[in-house]
Design an enzyme around this catalytic site. Structure first.
Site, PDB file in Angstrom:
ATOM      1  N   ASN A 143     -46.303 -58.715 -39.554  1.00 24.35           N
ATOM      2  CA  ASN A 143     -47.017 -58.627 -40.843  1.00 24.35           C
ATOM      3  C   ASN A 143     -46.972 -57.512 -41.349  1.00 24.35           C
ATOM      4  O   ASN A 143     -47.924 -56.329 -40.918  1.00 24.35           O
ATOM      5  CB  ASN A 143     -48.129 -59.032 -40.010  1.00 24.35           C
ATOM      6  CG  ASN A 143     -49.097 -58.627 -41.435  1.00 24.35           C
ATOM      7  OD1 ASN A 143     -49.023 -59.044 -42.578  1.00 24.35           O
ATOM      8  ND2 ASN A 143     -50.370 -59.719 -40.803  1.00 24.35           N
ATOM      9  N   GLY A 161     -54.768 -52.654 -35.318  1.00 22.93           N
ATOM     10  CA  GLY A 161     -54.535 -51.801 -36.187  1.00 22.93           C
ATOM     11  C   GLY A 161     -55.211 -50.788 -35.289  1.00 22.93           C
ATOM     12  O   GLY A 161     -56.437 -49.517 -35.250  1.00 22.93           O
ATOM     13  N   GLU A 189     -58.076 -61.004 -41.279  1.00 25.45           N
ATOM     14  CA  GLU A 189     -58.726 -60.307 -41.951  1.00 25.45           C
ATOM     15  C   GLU A 189     -58.616 -60.887 -43.232  1.00 25.45           C
ATOM     16  O   GLU A 189     -59.798 -60.770 -44.342  1.00 25.45           O
ATOM     17  CB  GLU A 189     -57.265 -58.809 -42.520  1.00 25.45           C
ATOM     18  CG  GLU A 189     -56.556 -57.941 -42.030  1.00 25.45           C
ATOM     19  CD  GLU A 189     -56.040 -57.706 -41.262  1.00 25.45           C
ATOM     20  OE1 GLU A 189     -54.395 -57.388 -41.706  1.00 25.45           O
ATOM     21  OE2 GLU A 189     -55.524 -56.520 -40.219  1.00 25.45           O
ATOM     22  N   HIS A 224     -55.344 -65.246 -40.519  1.00 20.77           N
ATOM     23  CA  HIS A 224     -55.713 -64.249 -40.227  1.00 20.77           C
ATOM     24  C   HIS A 224     -56.393 -63.535 -40.168  1.00 20.77           C
ATOM     25  O   HIS A 224     -57.509 -63.951 -41.137  1.00 20.77           O
ATOM     26  CB  HIS A 224     -54.262 -63.330 -41.431  1.00 20.77           C
ATOM     27  CG  HIS A 224     -54.614 -61.633 -40.355  1.00 20.77           C
ATOM     28  ND1 HIS A 224     -54.923 -60.837 -40.296  1.00 20.77           N
ATOM     29  CD2 HIS A 224     -53.361 -61.252 -39.803  1.00 20.77           C
ATOM     30  CE1 HIS A 224     -54.706 -59.258 -39.353  1.00 20.77           C
ATOM     31  NE2 HIS A 224     -53.697 -59.715 -38.775  1.00 20.77           N
ATOM     32  N   LYS A 272     -48.946 -56.810 -43.997  1.00 20.05           N
ATOM     33  CA  LYS A 272     -50.063 -56.793 -44.693  1.00 20.05           C
ATOM     34  C   LYS A 272     -49.900 -55.908 -46.663  1.00 20.05           C
ATOM     35  O   LYS A 272     -48.986 -56.357 -46.615  1.00 20.05           O
ATOM     36  CB  LYS A 272     -51.316 -55.741 -44.007  1.00 20.05           C
ATOM     37  CG  LYS A 272     -50.906 -56.565 -42.126  1.00 20.05           C
ATOM     38  CD  LYS A 272     -52.102 -56.061 -41.651  1.00 20.05           C
ATOM     39  CE  LYS A 272     -52.023 -56.555 -39.769  1.00 20.05           C
ATOM     40  NZ  LYS A 272     -53.731 -55.956 -39.877  1.00 20.05           N
ATOM     41  N   SER A 316     -52.664 -53.826 -32.187  1.00 15.92           N
ATOM     42  CA  SER A 316     -51.711 -53.038 -31.427  1.00 15.92           C
ATOM     43  C   SER A 316     -50.301 -53.497 -30.564  1.00 15.92           C
ATOM     44  O   SER A 316     -49.975 -52.694 -29.650  1.00 15.92           O
ATOM     45  CB  SER A 316     -52.532 -52.283 -30.757  1.00 15.92           C
ATOM     46  OG  SER A 316     -53.993 -51.791 -31.779  1.00 15.92           O
ATOM     47  N   GLU A 344     -55.396 -63.101 -31.909  1.00 12.34           N
ATOM     48  CA  GLU A 344     -54.791 -61.694 -32.160  1.00 12.34           C
ATOM     49  C   GLU A 344     -56.258 -61.467 -31.748  1.00 12.34           C
ATOM     50  O   GLU A 344     -56.822 -61.551 -32.998  1.00 12.34           O
ATOM     51  CB  GLU A 344     -54.336 -61.561 -33.498  1.00 12.34           C
ATOM     52  CG  GLU A 344     -53.265 -61.946 -33.678  1.00 12.34           C
ATOM     53  CD  GLU A 344     -52.416 -61.217 -34.820  1.00 12.34           C
ATOM     54  OE1 GLU A 344     -51.860 -60.625 -34.484  1.00 12.34           O
ATOM     55  OE2 GLU A 344     -53.106 -61.383 -36.145  1.00 12.34           O
TER      56      GLU A 344
HETATM   57  P1  13P Z   1     -51.568 -54.033 -35.597  1.00  8.87           P
HETATM   58  O1  13P Z   1     -49.862 -54.548 -35.175  1.00  8.87           O
HETATM   59  O2  13P Z   1     -51.197 -53.144 -36.461  1.00  8.87           O
HETATM   60  O3  13P Z   1     -52.295 -54.208 -34.790  1.00  8.87           O
HETATM   61  O4  13P Z   1     -52.011 -56.165 -35.893  1.00  8.87           O
HETATM   62  C1  13P Z   1     -51.718 -57.112 -36.351  1.00  8.87           C
HETATM   63  C2  13P Z   1     -51.785 -57.683 -36.876  1.00  8.87           C
HETATM   64  O5  13P Z   1     -52.874 -57.908 -38.083  1.00  8.87           O
HETATM   65  C3  13P Z   1     -50.616 -58.708 -36.977  1.00  8.87           C
HETATM   66  O6  13P Z   1     -50.508 -59.609 -37.578  1.00  8.87           O
END
Ligand code: 13P
Length: 250
Positions: A10, A173, A97, A95, A12, A213, A167
């Site tokens: 992903n 992150g 976010e 997601h 982003k 992560s 997640e």
């Molecule tokens: P990270 O791997 O950067 O923690 O992000 C995970 C994520 O949100 C994948 O959709």
């Protein structure tokens, strides 16, 4: 019964078009015979070019979002039909976010999921609790409500096109990965919910990814857990060598 294993990226809101195409080209060159499904989720503007570049590659392409409306006067939105017309075959929805920053609630996500499926996209549906919810022991009920609210109304036929991604928001992150046992416990719980809804066979066949992560150092240990079928990778998916090492760990 063996279910589909998968490593999905992903990206982003990262990478210019040129940078994204360069990364996709590198992955195409290096990932010719993966032992699992490989998907990369890119910003909308990359989709057509990256899907064209990867059309003879085993790597599949995902959008990171789609509109909750079919078409029409929704300035700035991108419909599921438009996503599918680029050659992308997956759509990441739910997601954290999108839920947190763009206020996507259960109902909006339900509409998005239905439109994605109706337009021939497979959905990677993300669920997961925030830190306070885990600290107060509410993670199971949060995840159950997310599933009930947006995807558990789907038919058994539609369910075949759903991949779940657990997640935990506190792990995204942050460098704070869920321990393999925390992740495994949740994945087993999620699979039991799917079994209650769609039966044991469908639950066994459902791919459940871990995200948060997950990187080239911890992937193998997470993927060794019986209910963790792969990963949804953010930061580490932006670097070809890291993403490829995670694919190799699956
Ligand atoms: P990270 O791997 O950067 O923690 O992000 C995970 C994520 O949100 C994948 O959709």
């Amino acid at each position: 019964m063996s279910r589909l294993k998968m490593v999905a990226g992903n990206w982003k809101m990262n990478k210019t078009l040129q940078e994204g195409v360069a990364l996709a080209a590198q992955l195409k060159e290096d990932v010719k015979n993966p032992s699992c499904a490989v998907v990369i989720g890119t910003p909308f503007i990359h989709l057509a070019t990256v899907a064209e570049l990867l059309k003879d590659s085993p790597i599949k392409v995902a959008a990171e979002n789609c509109a909750d409306k079919e078409k029409g006067a929704f300035t700035g939105e991108v419909s599921a039909e438009m996503v599918r017309s680029t050659g992308a075959t997956y759509c990441i929805l739910g997601h954290s976010e999108r839920r947190a920053y763009y206020h996507e609630d259960y109902e909006i996500l339900k509409n998005k999921v239905e439109l994605a499926l109706a337009n021939g996209l497979d959905v990677i549906f993300c669920i997961g609790e925030v830190k306070e919810e885990r600290e107060s022991g509410k993670q199971n009920e949060v995840v159950q409500a997310q599933l009930d609210g947006s995807v558990f109304h789907l038919s058994a036929g539609q369910w075949k096109h759903i991949t779940l991604a657990y997640e935990p928001v506190w792990a995204i992150g942050t460098g704070l990965t869920a321990t393999p046992s925390q992740a495994q416990d949740m994945h087993a719980f999620i699979r039991s919910l799917v079994a209650d809804k769609y039966g044991a066979e469908a639950a066994e066949a459902t791919t459940i990814l871990y995200g948060g992560s997950c990187n080239e150092k911890n992937a193998a240990e997470l993927f060794a857990c019986p209910d963790i079928d792969g990963g949804l990778i953010g930061g580490a998916a932006l670097v070809a060598e890291k993403f490829e090492a995670i694919i190799a760990a699956r």
